[in-house]
Every structure is written in C-alpha cells, then in structure tokens.
Scaffold this motif. Sequence first.
Motif, PDB file in Angstrom:
ATOM      1  N   ILE A 109       1.083  -1.095   0.229  1.00 43.06           N
ATOM      2  CA  ILE A 109       0.321   0.004   0.406  1.00 43.06           C
ATOM      3  C   ILE A 109       0.935   0.834   0.408  1.00 43.06           C
ATOM      4  CG2 ILE A 109      -1.262   1.197   1.010  1.00 43.06           C
ATOM      5  CD1 ILE A 109      -2.932  -0.619   0.124  1.00 43.06           C
ATOM      6  N   GLU A 110       1.785   1.076   0.767  1.00 45.44           N
ATOM      7  CA  GLU A 110       2.971   2.636   1.110  1.00 45.44           C
ATOM      8  C   GLU A 110       3.685   2.275  -0.760  1.00 45.44           C
ATOM      9  OE1 GLU A 110       4.927   5.447   2.082  1.00 45.44           O
ATOM     10  OE2 GLU A 110       3.614   4.667   2.946  1.00 45.44           O
ATOM     11  N   ASN A 111       3.888   1.141  -1.243  1.00 50.56           N
ATOM     12  CA  ASN A 111       5.042   1.390  -2.335  1.00 50.56           C
ATOM     13  C   ASN A 111       3.639   2.151  -3.609  1.00 50.56           C
ATOM     14  OD1 ASN A 111       7.376   0.691  -1.621  1.00 50.56           O
ATOM     15  ND2 ASN A 111       6.834  -1.779  -2.304  1.00 50.56           N
ATOM     16  N   VAL A 112       2.625   1.842  -3.507  1.00 52.93           N
ATOM     17  CA  VAL A 112       1.495   2.081  -4.269  1.00 52.93           C
ATOM     18  C   VAL A 112       1.471   3.618  -4.758  1.00 52.93           C
ATOM     19  CG1 VAL A 112      -0.755   2.077  -5.459  1.00 52.93           C
ATOM     20  CG2 VAL A 112       0.373  -0.099  -4.970  1.00 52.93           C
ATOM     21  N   THR A 113       0.919   4.092  -3.611  1.00 54.09           N
ATOM     22  CA  THR A 113       0.179   5.433  -2.876  1.00 54.09           C
ATOM     23  C   THR A 113       1.122   6.795  -3.028  1.00 54.09           C
ATOM     24  OG1 THR A 113       0.217   5.026  -0.622  1.00 54.09           O
ATOM     25  CG2 THR A 113      -1.437   4.560  -1.679  1.00 54.09           C
ATOM     26  N   ALA A 114       2.828   6.013  -2.515  1.00 57.68           N
ATOM     27  CA  ALA A 114       4.228   6.858  -3.351  1.00 57.68           C
ATOM     28  C   ALA A 114       4.536   7.464  -4.666  1.00 57.68           C
ATOM     29  CB  ALA A 114       4.769   6.216  -2.447  1.00 57.68           C
ATOM     30  N   ILE A 115       3.864   6.472  -5.469  1.00 59.97           N
ATOM     31  CA  ILE A 115       4.117   7.123  -6.460  1.00 59.97           C
ATOM     32  C   ILE A 115       3.236   8.497  -7.353  1.00 59.97           C
ATOM     33  CG2 ILE A 115       2.995   6.416  -9.077  1.00 59.97           C
ATOM     34  CD1 ILE A 115       2.302   3.208  -8.007  1.00 59.97           C
ATOM     35  N   ALA A 116       3.991   9.067  -7.823  1.00 59.04           N
ATOM     36  CA  ALA A 116       4.057  10.201  -8.411  1.00 59.04           C
ATOM     37  C   ALA A 116       2.330  10.222  -9.489  1.00 59.04           C
ATOM     38  CB  ALA A 116       4.887  10.711  -8.636  1.00 59.04           C
ATOM     39  N   PRO A 117       1.738  11.809  -9.345  1.00 63.31           N
ATOM     40  CA  PRO A 117       0.124  11.100  -9.814  1.00 63.31           C
ATOM     41  C   PRO A 117       0.770  11.599 -11.612  1.00 63.31           C
ATOM     42  CG  PRO A 117      -0.185  12.905  -8.033  1.00 63.31           C
ATOM     43  CD  PRO A 117       1.677  12.222  -8.290  1.00 63.31           C
ATOM     44  N   ASN A 118       1.527  11.984 -11.952  1.00 64.21           N
ATOM     45  CA  ASN A 118       1.260  11.831 -13.333  1.00 64.21           C
ATOM     46  C   ASN A 118       2.530  10.574 -13.927  1.00 64.21           C
ATOM     47  OD1 ASN A 118       4.488  12.017 -12.020  1.00 64.21           O
ATOM     48  ND2 ASN A 118       4.849  13.384 -13.737  1.00 64.21           N
ATOM     49  N   MET A 119       2.502   9.393 -12.924  1.00 59.81           N
ATOM     50  CA  MET A 119       3.587   8.116 -13.674  1.00 59.81           C
ATOM     51  C   MET A 119       2.742   6.579 -13.539  1.00 59.81           C
ATOM     52  SD  MET A 119       6.610   9.233 -13.420  1.00 59.81           S
ATOM     53  CE  MET A 119       7.178   7.249 -13.312  1.00 59.81           C
ATOM     54  N   TYR A 120       1.582   7.083 -14.208  1.00 58.93           N
ATOM     55  CA  TYR A 120       0.530   5.961 -15.171  1.00 58.93           C
ATOM     56  C   TYR A 120       0.763   6.017 -16.117  1.00 58.93           C
ATOM     57  CZ  TYR A 120      -1.511  10.398 -17.674  1.00 58.93           C
ATOM     58  OH  TYR A 120      -1.781  10.917 -18.846  1.00 58.93           O
ATOM     59  N   SER A 121       0.683   4.162 -16.476  1.00 59.73           N
ATOM     60  CA  SER A 121       1.220   4.230 -17.841  1.00 59.73           C
ATOM     61  C   SER A 121      -0.484   3.264 -18.342  1.00 59.73           C
ATOM     62  CB  SER A 121       2.354   3.257 -17.631  1.00 59.73           C
ATOM     63  OG  SER A 121       2.979   2.255 -18.840  1.00 59.73           O
ATOM     64  N   HIS A 122      -0.511   3.119 -19.803  1.00 55.93           N
ATOM     65  CA  HIS A 122      -1.117   1.856 -19.837  1.00 55.93           C
ATOM     66  C   HIS A 122      -0.490   0.797 -20.223  1.00 55.93           C
ATOM     67  CE1 HIS A 122      -3.175   6.086 -21.090  1.00 55.93           C
ATOM     68  NE2 HIS A 122      -4.668   5.134 -21.429  1.00 55.93           N
ATOM     69  N   ILE A 123      -0.606  -0.085 -20.377  1.00 55.58           N
ATOM     70  CA  ILE A 123      -0.538  -1.363 -20.294  1.00 55.58           C
ATOM     71  C   ILE A 123      -0.946  -2.629 -21.867  1.00 55.58           C
ATOM     72  CG2 ILE A 123      -0.547  -3.885 -19.801  1.00 55.58           C
ATOM     73  CD1 ILE A 123      -1.159  -2.730 -16.993  1.00 55.58           C
ATOM     74  N   LEU A 124       0.058  -2.277 -22.774  1.00 55.41           N
ATOM     75  CA  LEU A 124       0.209  -3.077 -23.929  1.00 55.41           C
ATOM     76  C   LEU A 124       0.044  -4.493 -24.077  1.00 55.41           C
ATOM     77  CD1 LEU A 124      -0.573  -2.536 -27.056  1.00 55.41           C
ATOM     78  CD2 LEU A 124       2.537  -1.703 -27.533  1.00 55.41           C
ATOM     79  N   THR A 125       0.086  -5.400 -24.342  1.00 56.53           N
ATOM     80  CA  THR A 125       0.077  -6.743 -24.557  1.00 56.53           C
ATOM     81  C   THR A 125      -0.077  -7.276 -25.669  1.00 56.53           C
ATOM     82  OG1 THR A 125      -2.085  -6.859 -23.878  1.00 56.53           O
ATOM     83  CG2 THR A 125      -0.831  -7.340 -22.389  1.00 56.53           C
TER      84      THR A 125
END
Length: 376
Positions: A109-125
């Motif tokens: 939970i700490e790792n996930v909530t510490a991610i900066a708001p602009n660090m989202y990524s679309h998953i391409l499979t």
Amino acid sequence: MSNTPIPPKIKNQLLVKSGGRCQFRGCNQSLYKDLITKRDFNKSYIAHIVGDKSTGPRGDVIQSPILANALSNLMLLCDGCHRRIDSENGIHFSVSELMAMKKEHEDRIENVTAIAPNMYSHILTYKANVGMFTPEMSYQTVSQFLYPTYYPAMADTIDLSLSNSIQRDRDTAFWTTEVANLEAQFDRKLFQNYAKGEIKHLSVFAFAPIPLLVKLGTLINDIYTCQINQKVRNPDTWNLDDDTTAVKYTIIGPEKKHKTVALNISLSATITNDRITQVLGEECDVFTITIDNPFNDYLKSKKHLEDFSIAIRQLFNQIKAKYDAQTPIHIFPAMPIAKAVELGRVWMPKADMPLYLYDQNTANGGFTKAIEIVNS
C-alpha cells in the motif's frame, strides 16, 4: 474475538495503512463496499495478532496486555479471514506468519500510494502462438509488474492479440494473418488514441515469435515513451532489475563483400553461419552480433537492454554505410523478447535498409522467411 476497545486514532491509522483492504495474504478484499449490492458500508474487522487475552488466539501472559492496543499488533480483515485466523483458538496461524502478512500488505500500500500522480502507464499486451504454446497475458497476470515505478492508467490492457487463433507459426498463412491483425489493432486501439493525447506512456508485455516482436517494435518506434518488459525465468518476473553490470557485445563482420547481406543475432543461443548460408547461399555477407556464452535467460537488467539498443543502432549504421540503401538485411534471430521489440524500435522506416525476418522452426526444417519490413 477481540474484547479490547480500540481507540479511534489507532483504528484510523490501521485503516490508512491497510488501504481499507483485508490484510490476509491473497485476499485483499475491499472492506467499504458490499460485493453484491455495491452499497458502501464498513464490513471490516480488527484482529489481534497476539491475542488481547492470554487465553485467546495466540495469547501470551506477558505480551497480550502490552500489545492489546498497539498498531503493530492489529490487522484489518474481512469476516471470513478474521474467522479463519482465530478458528480453533488460532492454532493454524502463528504470530510470525500474520506479522509477515501485515508487513507485506502495508509495504505494498505504501509503495502504490507513493507513486507520483503523473506516473501512470497504459499496459500494452501482444501474444501469438509459439509452436503449440499459447501464452497467457491478462491484466491480472501483468499489472503487478508496473509497481512501484508506474501504476495502470486503466483497469485493463490494450491488447493487440488475435483472439483464439488456431494457426501455428509453422504455417505460411500464420505470418500474413498475424501481421495484418497487428497493424489493424495497433492503428485502431493505439495510434488513434495516442494522436488524441490520451496515451502518455506504455508498459509493453509481449510474447510471440521473434519476427512478430520485431514488427511490433517497428510500430511502436521511438515515438512512444515506453518500458519494454522481459519475461525472466529465474526469478519468475517481467521486471528488469537496476544492475549496472555491462554486457560486452561482439560484432563480427564478413571477410568479403557480396550483394546479399545477413545479420546473425546470437544472444539467447548460438546460430552458426552455415545455417544461414543453407538458406541464402554461399555468396552472402554475414554480420554477427553476439555475447560470451549466449543463453536464453541472460537479459535481466535495464542496462543490458539500453546497451543493446545502442549496439544494434551502430551496427545498422555500419551496414548501411557499406551497401545500397534498398539492399535488405536478412535477419536470423536468437534473442530475448524485449530485445526483439527494441530492435524494431530503433529501426528507422525512412532511412534504414529493409528487414527480412526469419523464423527457426524444426517443423519446417530450419530457418524460413517469415516477415518483410520495408522502408516507408
């Protein structure tokens, strides 16, 4: 069952640290919404790791009164997991096991909530049949490998795969069908959304025959900001580590100059040149890029991938300087997944020589040409 009133401050701290989810390993159930009615309500239970009474589950004469209200001794659980850990007076789960579950959950939970708001990524499979093997690549199996650097931009993947294909890579029609589907899916699901500014970063997870992975790389090109993930066997992960140990790439050039040019990529296995000349004939210039002791699980770090990108770009330039720009490079690859995609990404469609990609298949007696990638 707990009999000790927990102070509101401690309750709130536990709710925050747990992210409002069950801390029992493998459960992770959200505890503020009913799964059936979808109505919001609190269905969480606060459990003691060391029982709050010496006679209770995992109780201790000395520790129980000391830890009765300690945040470090409390777990947030759903009803089922609460009953599970305390059944038969807690004999099935030790203090150390539950402490480990609590720590794993709260660290996540700490790792996930510490991610900066602009660090989202679309998953391409993208996946395609490899021999008789059909890889599994769902959102559930790959999304976990984004953390802690990125988080998913949406709760699904952008999947470019051809669904339920019965064709196999030994069939000539397999390559034509897969390439046509890949190009169409890429344009419809990715290119158009990228042009609208809806996609900023890609996390790429692909498992397919090498020629198709190279083709995928040419579509992604260097226009998209992305992270290419690699399936590592040991340890079992899709993440490349941060080891900075360099891998030395050896480039071996041909002794003579002929009109036919081949590139031998011997990284995950060794390809002898006679296997290439059996296909192209003796009057063939073979360039080789290799490492000491090639093997199929050597790519483990981001630096290895970055160094390969530089080495293959330089090799493309070296070959282009010696031959006509329209001379195709016949590529015979034995290489990791991520490097196949990266090879396609560094190839420049308006400037580089065409690529003819070959696939090794025992059912077809060795290497056969699978895909042609030409200048645009």
